[in-house]
Design a protein around this motif. Sequence first.
Motif, PDB file in Angstrom:
ATOM      1  N   GLU A  51       0.828  -1.207   0.000  1.00 60.07           N
ATOM      2  CA  GLU A  51       0.000   0.000   0.000  1.00 60.07           C
ATOM      3  C   GLU A  51       0.861   1.254   0.000  1.00 60.07           C
ATOM      4  O   GLU A  51       0.521   2.241  -0.655  1.00 60.07           O
ATOM      5  CB  GLU A  51      -0.936   0.008   1.207  1.00 60.07           C
ATOM      6  CG  GLU A  51      -2.099  -0.952   1.059  1.00 60.07           C
ATOM      7  CD  GLU A  51      -3.150  -0.728   2.132  1.00 60.07           C
ATOM      8  OE1 GLU A  51      -3.527   0.438   2.367  1.00 60.07           O
ATOM      9  OE2 GLU A  51      -3.587  -1.716   2.735  1.00 60.07           O
ATOM     10  N   ALA A  52       1.960   1.230   0.729  1.00 56.33           N
ATOM     11  CA  ALA A  52       2.863   2.384   0.768  1.00 56.33           C
ATOM     12  C   ALA A  52       3.438   2.659  -0.616  1.00 56.33           C
ATOM     13  O   ALA A  52       3.484   3.817  -1.063  1.00 56.33           O
ATOM     14  CB  ALA A  52       3.990   2.147   1.771  1.00 56.33           C
ATOM     15  N   ILE A  53       3.842   1.606  -1.300  1.00 52.94           N
ATOM     16  CA  ILE A  53       4.408   1.759  -2.649  1.00 52.94           C
ATOM     17  C   ILE A  53       3.390   2.413  -3.581  1.00 52.94           C
ATOM     18  O   ILE A  53       3.737   3.231  -4.418  1.00 52.94           O
ATOM     19  CB  ILE A  53       4.893   0.396  -3.194  1.00 52.94           C
ATOM     20  CG1 ILE A  53       6.114  -0.073  -2.401  1.00 52.94           C
ATOM     21  CG2 ILE A  53       5.206   0.472  -4.683  1.00 52.94           C
ATOM     22  CD1 ILE A  53       6.498  -1.516  -2.630  1.00 52.94           C
ATOM     23  N   GLY A  54       2.126   2.068  -3.395  1.00 53.62           N
ATOM     24  CA  GLY A  54       1.069   2.651  -4.218  1.00 53.62           C
ATOM     25  C   GLY A  54       0.473   3.915  -3.627  1.00 53.62           C
ATOM     26  O   GLY A  54      -0.566   4.377  -4.086  1.00 53.62           O
ATOM     27  N   GLY A  55       1.126   4.463  -2.617  1.00 55.14           N
ATOM     28  CA  GLY A  55       0.611   5.652  -1.938  1.00 55.14           C
ATOM     29  C   GLY A  55       0.405   6.820  -2.878  1.00 55.14           C
ATOM     30  O   GLY A  55       1.131   7.001  -3.853  1.00 55.14           O
ATOM     31  N   GLN A  56      -0.592   7.626  -2.551  1.00 50.30           N
ATOM     32  CA  GLN A  56      -0.950   8.755  -3.411  1.00 50.30           C
ATOM     33  C   GLN A  56      -0.159  10.017  -3.091  1.00 50.30           C
ATOM     34  O   GLN A  56      -0.208  10.976  -3.854  1.00 50.30           O
ATOM     35  CB  GLN A  56      -2.448   9.027  -3.306  1.00 50.30           C
ATOM     36  CG  GLN A  56      -3.269   7.864  -3.804  1.00 50.30           C
ATOM     37  CD  GLN A  56      -4.757   8.090  -3.615  1.00 50.30           C
ATOM     38  OE1 GLN A  56      -5.177   9.036  -2.962  1.00 50.30           O
ATOM     39  NE2 GLN A  56      -5.557   7.215  -4.193  1.00 50.30           N
ATOM     40  N   SER A  57       0.524  10.006  -1.964  1.00 54.70           N
ATOM     41  CA  SER A  57       1.312  11.172  -1.571  1.00 54.70           C
ATOM     42  C   SER A  57       2.430  10.712  -0.647  1.00 54.70           C
ATOM     43  O   SER A  57       2.441   9.569  -0.178  1.00 54.70           O
ATOM     44  CB  SER A  57       0.423  12.188  -0.835  1.00 54.70           C
ATOM     45  OG  SER A  57      -0.031  11.621   0.394  1.00 54.70           O
ATOM     46  N   LYS A  58       3.337  11.626  -0.351  1.00 58.54           N
ATOM     47  CA  LYS A  58       4.416  11.319   0.581  1.00 58.54           C
ATOM     48  C   LYS A  58       3.832  10.992   1.957  1.00 58.54           C
ATOM     49  O   LYS A  58       4.271  10.056   2.620  1.00 58.54           O
ATOM     50  CB  LYS A  58       5.381  12.499   0.658  1.00 58.54           C
ATOM     51  CG  LYS A  58       6.574  12.267   1.537  1.00 58.54           C
ATOM     52  CD  LYS A  58       7.522  13.460   1.505  1.00 58.54           C
ATOM     53  CE  LYS A  58       8.667  13.280   2.465  1.00 58.54           C
ATOM     54  NZ  LYS A  58       9.581  14.421   2.445  1.00 58.54           N
ATOM     55  N   SER A 113      14.703   8.201   6.256  1.00 60.01           N
ATOM     56  CA  SER A 113      15.188   8.894   5.067  1.00 60.01           C
ATOM     57  C   SER A 113      14.059   9.616   4.346  1.00 60.01           C
ATOM     58  O   SER A 113      14.248  10.702   3.789  1.00 60.01           O
ATOM     59  CB  SER A 113      15.905   7.929   4.119  1.00 60.01           C
ATOM     60  OG  SER A 113      15.026   6.969   3.617  1.00 60.01           O
ATOM     61  N   THR A 114      12.838   9.062   4.375  1.00 61.18           N
ATOM     62  CA  THR A 114      11.712   9.703   3.731  1.00 61.18           C
ATOM     63  C   THR A 114      11.277  10.954   4.479  1.00 61.18           C
ATOM     64  O   THR A 114      11.009  11.996   3.874  1.00 61.18           O
ATOM     65  CB  THR A 114      10.503   8.743   3.603  1.00 61.18           C
ATOM     66  OG1 THR A 114      10.929   7.589   2.881  1.00 61.18           O
ATOM     67  CG2 THR A 114       9.348   9.383   2.864  1.00 61.18           C
ATOM     68  N   LYS A 115      11.251  10.877   5.794  1.00 58.66           N
ATOM     69  CA  LYS A 115      10.865  12.039   6.600  1.00 58.66           C
ATOM     70  C   LYS A 115      11.918  13.141   6.513  1.00 58.66           C
ATOM     71  O   LYS A 115      11.587  14.308   6.623  1.00 58.66           O
ATOM     72  CB  LYS A 115      10.668  11.629   8.064  1.00 58.66           C
ATOM     73  CG  LYS A 115       9.409  10.808   8.276  1.00 58.66           C
ATOM     74  CD  LYS A 115       9.279  10.367   9.709  1.00 58.66           C
ATOM     75  CE  LYS A 115       8.067   9.477   9.920  1.00 58.66           C
ATOM     76  NZ  LYS A 115       7.977   8.955  11.284  1.00 58.66           N
ATOM     77  N   GLY A 116      13.160  12.723   6.280  1.00 56.29           N
ATOM     78  CA  GLY A 116      14.260  13.693   6.193  1.00 56.29           C
ATOM     79  C   GLY A 116      14.268  14.481   4.878  1.00 56.29           C
ATOM     80  O   GLY A 116      14.852  15.543   4.800  1.00 56.29           O
ATOM     81  N   ASN A 117      13.633  13.930   3.857  1.00 53.86           N
ATOM     82  CA  ASN A 117      13.650  14.584   2.529  1.00 53.86           C
ATOM     83  C   ASN A 117      12.586  15.645   2.416  1.00 53.86           C
ATOM     84  O   ASN A 117      11.498  15.571   2.743  1.00 53.86           O
ATOM     85  CB  ASN A 117      13.464  13.552   1.408  1.00 53.86           C
ATOM     86  CG  ASN A 117      14.697  12.665   1.292  1.00 53.86           C
ATOM     87  OD1 ASN A 117      15.776  13.030   1.743  1.00 53.86           O
ATOM     88  ND2 ASN A 117      14.540  11.508   0.693  1.00 53.86           N
TER      89      ASN A 117
END
Length: 117
Positions: A51-58, A113-117
Amino acid sequence: MKLENVVQTKSYAFAVRIVKLYQHLINTKKEYVLSKQILRSGTSIGANVEEAIGGQSKADFISKLSIAYKEARETSYWLRLLKDTDYLTSKEFESIYPDVEELCRIIGSIQKSTKGN
């Protein structure tokens, strides 16, 4: 050529192992309560990664990945409990437990790493 998504591959392989563990617990040990818990949490890791991979937003990606991390932590708990209550031998536990700990590290690293970007 599509690159392999490590967390997707590992979480799916882990889910397959969890289903087989569930079958072992109900068929061999006649354990029906804890086995349902680990089946649910252990297979949910990969489902939430998908589901995360198919997420619609960050934000959606981070949310689903957070759920996957929590499910991995819960699965770690159930595995320890199954071992400490003698439903799993030390050998069986040592075969699968490092996999869930690795998933926790990988998912946690992706979250940071995602939250850091």
